[in-house]
Write a protein that holds these residues in place. Structure first.
Motif, mmCIF file in Angstrom:
data_model
loop_
_atom_site.group_PDB
_atom_site.id
_atom_site.type_symbol
_atom_site.label_atom_id
_atom_site.label_comp_id
_atom_site.label_asym_id
_atom_site.label_seq_id
_atom_site.Cartn_x
_atom_site.Cartn_y
_atom_site.Cartn_z
ATOM 1 N N UNK A 146 -15.543 -14.204 -53.040
ATOM 2 C CA UNK A 146 -14.110 -14.288 -52.735
ATOM 3 C C UNK A 146 -13.574 -12.959 -52.198
ATOM 4 N N UNK A 147 -12.590 -13.054 -51.352
ATOM 5 C CA UNK A 147 -11.965 -11.854 -50.787
ATOM 6 C C UNK A 147 -11.018 -11.255 -51.824
ATOM 7 N N UNK A 148 -11.358 -10.094 -52.328
ATOM 8 C CA UNK A 148 -10.492 -9.356 -53.252
ATOM 9 C C UNK A 148 -10.492 -7.890 -52.845
ATOM 10 N N UNK A 149 -9.344 -7.279 -52.882
ATOM 11 C CA UNK A 149 -9.276 -5.859 -52.569
ATOM 12 C C UNK A 149 -9.103 -5.056 -53.850
ATOM 13 N N UNK A 150 -9.777 -3.930 -53.897
ATOM 14 C CA UNK A 150 -9.659 -3.033 -55.040
ATOM 15 C C UNK A 150 -8.336 -2.278 -54.947
ATOM 16 N N UNK A 151 -7.578 -2.286 -56.030
ATOM 17 C CA UNK A 151 -6.307 -1.562 -56.066
ATOM 18 C C UNK A 151 -6.308 -0.636 -57.276
ATOM 19 N N UNK B 199 -10.154 -12.025 -66.316
ATOM 20 C CA UNK B 199 -11.519 -11.645 -65.940
ATOM 21 C C UNK B 199 -11.674 -11.693 -64.427
ATOM 22 N N UNK B 200 -11.065 -12.666 -63.785
ATOM 23 C CA UNK B 200 -11.144 -12.780 -62.322
ATOM 24 C C UNK B 200 -10.626 -11.517 -61.644
ATOM 25 N N UNK B 201 -9.639 -10.883 -62.237
ATOM 26 C CA UNK B 201 -9.010 -9.699 -61.636
ATOM 27 C C UNK B 201 -9.579 -8.381 -62.172
ATOM 28 N N UNK B 202 -10.520 -8.467 -63.100
ATOM 29 C CA UNK B 202 -10.999 -7.273 -63.791
ATOM 30 C C UNK B 202 -12.254 -6.674 -63.165
ATOM 31 N N UNK B 203 -12.784 -7.302 -62.117
ATOM 32 C CA UNK B 203 -13.968 -6.756 -61.446
ATOM 33 C C UNK B 203 -15.131 -6.610 -62.427
ATOM 34 N N UNK B 204 -15.352 -7.638 -63.222
ATOM 35 C CA UNK B 204 -16.414 -7.633 -64.226
ATOM 36 C C UNK B 204 -17.765 -7.831 -63.541
ATOM 37 N N UNK C 39 -17.227 -14.211 -58.417
ATOM 38 C CA UNK C 39 -16.379 -13.156 -58.969
ATOM 39 C C UNK C 39 -17.160 -12.209 -59.893
ATOM 40 N N UNK C 40 -18.293 -12.648 -60.426
ATOM 41 C CA UNK C 40 -19.146 -11.830 -61.274
ATOM 42 C C UNK C 40 -20.531 -11.753 -60.642
ATOM 43 N N UNK C 41 -21.224 -10.638 -60.913
ATOM 44 C CA UNK C 41 -22.569 -10.474 -60.361
ATOM 45 C C UNK C 41 -23.618 -11.210 -61.191
ATOM 46 N N UNK C 42 -23.407 -11.297 -62.508
ATOM 47 C CA UNK C 42 -24.418 -11.932 -63.355
ATOM 48 C C UNK C 42 -23.758 -12.590 -64.556
ATOM 49 N N UNK C 43 -24.363 -13.675 -64.999
ATOM 50 C CA UNK C 43 -23.844 -14.460 -66.121
ATOM 51 C C UNK C 43 -24.990 -15.295 -66.666
ATOM 52 N N UNK D 211 -4.429 -13.008 -57.214
ATOM 53 C CA UNK D 211 -5.856 -13.187 -57.452
ATOM 54 C C UNK D 211 -6.720 -12.517 -56.384
ATOM 55 N N UNK D 212 -6.098 -12.012 -55.323
ATOM 56 C CA UNK D 212 -6.879 -11.294 -54.312
ATOM 57 C C UNK D 212 -6.902 -9.788 -54.569
ATOM 58 N N UNK D 213 -6.461 -9.366 -55.768
ATOM 59 C CA UNK D 213 -6.524 -7.960 -56.165
ATOM 60 C C UNK D 213 -7.396 -7.829 -57.406
ATOM 61 N N UNK D 214 -8.099 -6.707 -57.510
ATOM 62 C CA UNK D 214 -8.944 -6.465 -58.670
ATOM 63 C C UNK D 214 -8.981 -4.982 -59.015
ATOM 64 N N UNK D 215 -9.390 -4.707 -60.243
ATOM 65 C CA UNK D 215 -9.510 -3.335 -60.712
ATOM 66 C C UNK D 215 -10.610 -2.600 -59.956
ATOM 67 N N UNK D 216 -10.536 -1.293 -59.879
ATOM 68 C CA UNK D 216 -11.649 -0.527 -59.333
ATOM 69 C C UNK D 216 -12.891 -0.746 -60.196
#
Length: 389
Positions: free
Chosen positions: A2-7, A33-38, A64-68, A199-204
């Protein structure tokens, strides 16, 4: 992906625009979690937590997550979370009741190993006979391990506390786990309005090389895991090392308070600070306490509310200040042991002002009438029980 920009952390938590949604508490935690860059989430199912980790699994399938993955049981899940965090990634998991107790040995090692994990605790009964109802006695088991413990009242709190938990946990002067607790079913499976960041923003991303304890990689061995047998077995050295480290963990816990002020508006919320009688509550009990304050105001009674958001670090000074002139203090809880009443009684003078209750347990709801009965007793008002509408 998904397209999310780090803010910037402060922008996302404090300034970003918000959109109102009507969602369950489980959905609110997953949206955070979706916005937390987990990077990684590890799950093991248990009711009522399963809904949260199911939704987080959906986020992984969406990119949205690399591994689960699903672990073999709770102890394995929480041990694997520690390993992943030591490797430098941002991690999340959740549990409930007996699941928390089964993995408690692993969880209580997280603070000492400086694991900045976020743990969702969706509370339920822990003791026999078997029940899945939303008693919150399990929170009491977390209070002495060194982790930050936040207690959410509703779906909005769940979203806000969970997203802020990642920022707080990874502050270099904190760097210990944060548990975000709320009552199962009452919040997790019920809907409420939640104002959410885009939802298109996420934590660094997490930067593990800014940590007080470096990550384990090809050049850095595991930190704080003693490999020297004489150090481990020497009575003097092992006591000294452990004592110093415990002091540091609790100092880290205390340092989290300034970030609780920054991102959550402080560890308590106060309604009617000049009240004669206060209701002090956390989690879902705070919602019932609000109703009791509302009914009291309708009857012309001088009653206030102290909602406790942070159980660890506990807001000792703040609670002492608010309650210094209170004639009586009512502490409703969803457990039989009264862990919040114990905390409040331990930090205020003249603690015989505290009413230990009302308490409901086993997952029962908390009627506002029970709180009102205690308020009437403190104020010397004799009333027959009536149904409040």
């Amino acid at each position: 992906m998904p397209e999310q920009k780090v803010v910037d952390v402060d922008y996302l938590l404090l300034e970003a625009p918000r959109e109102r949604k009507f969602i369950t508490g489980a959905q609110a935690m997953a949206e955070a979690i979706k916005r937390a860059n987990v990077d990684m989430a590890i799950a093991y199912p248990i009711t009522p937590q399963s809904e949260v980790m199911h939704l987080v699994g959906d986020l992984w399938s969406q990119g949205y997550l690399k591994d689960y993955y699903r672990a073999e049981e709770e102890y394995g899940a929480f041990s694997a979370i520690a390993g992943a965090a030591r490797g430098g990634v941002r991690v999340f998991t959740a549990t409930s009741g007996p699941g928390l107790l089964r993995g408690l040995e692993a969880i209580v090692s997280w603070p000492g190993h400086r694991i900045p994990a976020v743990l969702g605790v969706l509370t339920r009964v822990v003791n026999a006979p078997l029940s899945i109802q939303p008693d919150n006695v399990e929170i009491s088991y977390l209070l002495n391990c060194g982790a930050v413990v936040l207690h959410a009242e509703n779906q909005q709190d769940v979203f806000d506390f969970t997203l802020a938990a990642f920022a707080i946990a990874e502050m270099v002067d904190v760097y210990i786990p944060v548990a975000v607790a709320t009552e199962g079913f009452f919040v997790t499976h019920a809907k409420g309005y939640v104002n959410m960041t885009p939802e298109d923003m996420k934590l660094p991303p997490r930067d593990p090389y800014k940590a007080p304890v470096p990550p384990t990689d090809c050049e850095v061995p595991p930190a704080r895991i003693q490999r020297d047998a004489p150090v481990q077995k020497s009575n003097f050295m092992s006591y000294l090392i452990h004592a110093v480290w415990q002091q540091e963990i609790w100092s880290s816990n205390a340092r989290a308070m300034k970030y609780i002020y920054k991102y959550l508006g402080g560890p308590i919320e106060v309604i009617n600070p000049d009240a004669e009688v206060f209701v002090v509550a956390s989690g879902c009990a705070a919602a019932q306490a609000r109703e009791a304050v509302r009914y009291s105001q309708l009857e012309g009674l001088n009653v206030g509310l102290v909602k406790v958001k942070s159980i660890r670090p506990f807001p000792e000074k703040e609670i002492r200040e608010v309650l210094k002139n209170a004639k009586g203090i009512v502490i409703p809880e969803h457990n039989i042991v009264g862990w919040l009443a114990r905390e409040v009684r331990s930090v205020i003078p003249n603690n015989d002002r505290v009413v230990n209750g009302p308490r409901v347990y086993g997952g029962m709801t908390l009627p506002t009438e029970l709180i009102m009965d205690e308020i009437y007793k403190i104020l010397g008002i004799k009333k027959e029980r009536k149904v409040l509408v």
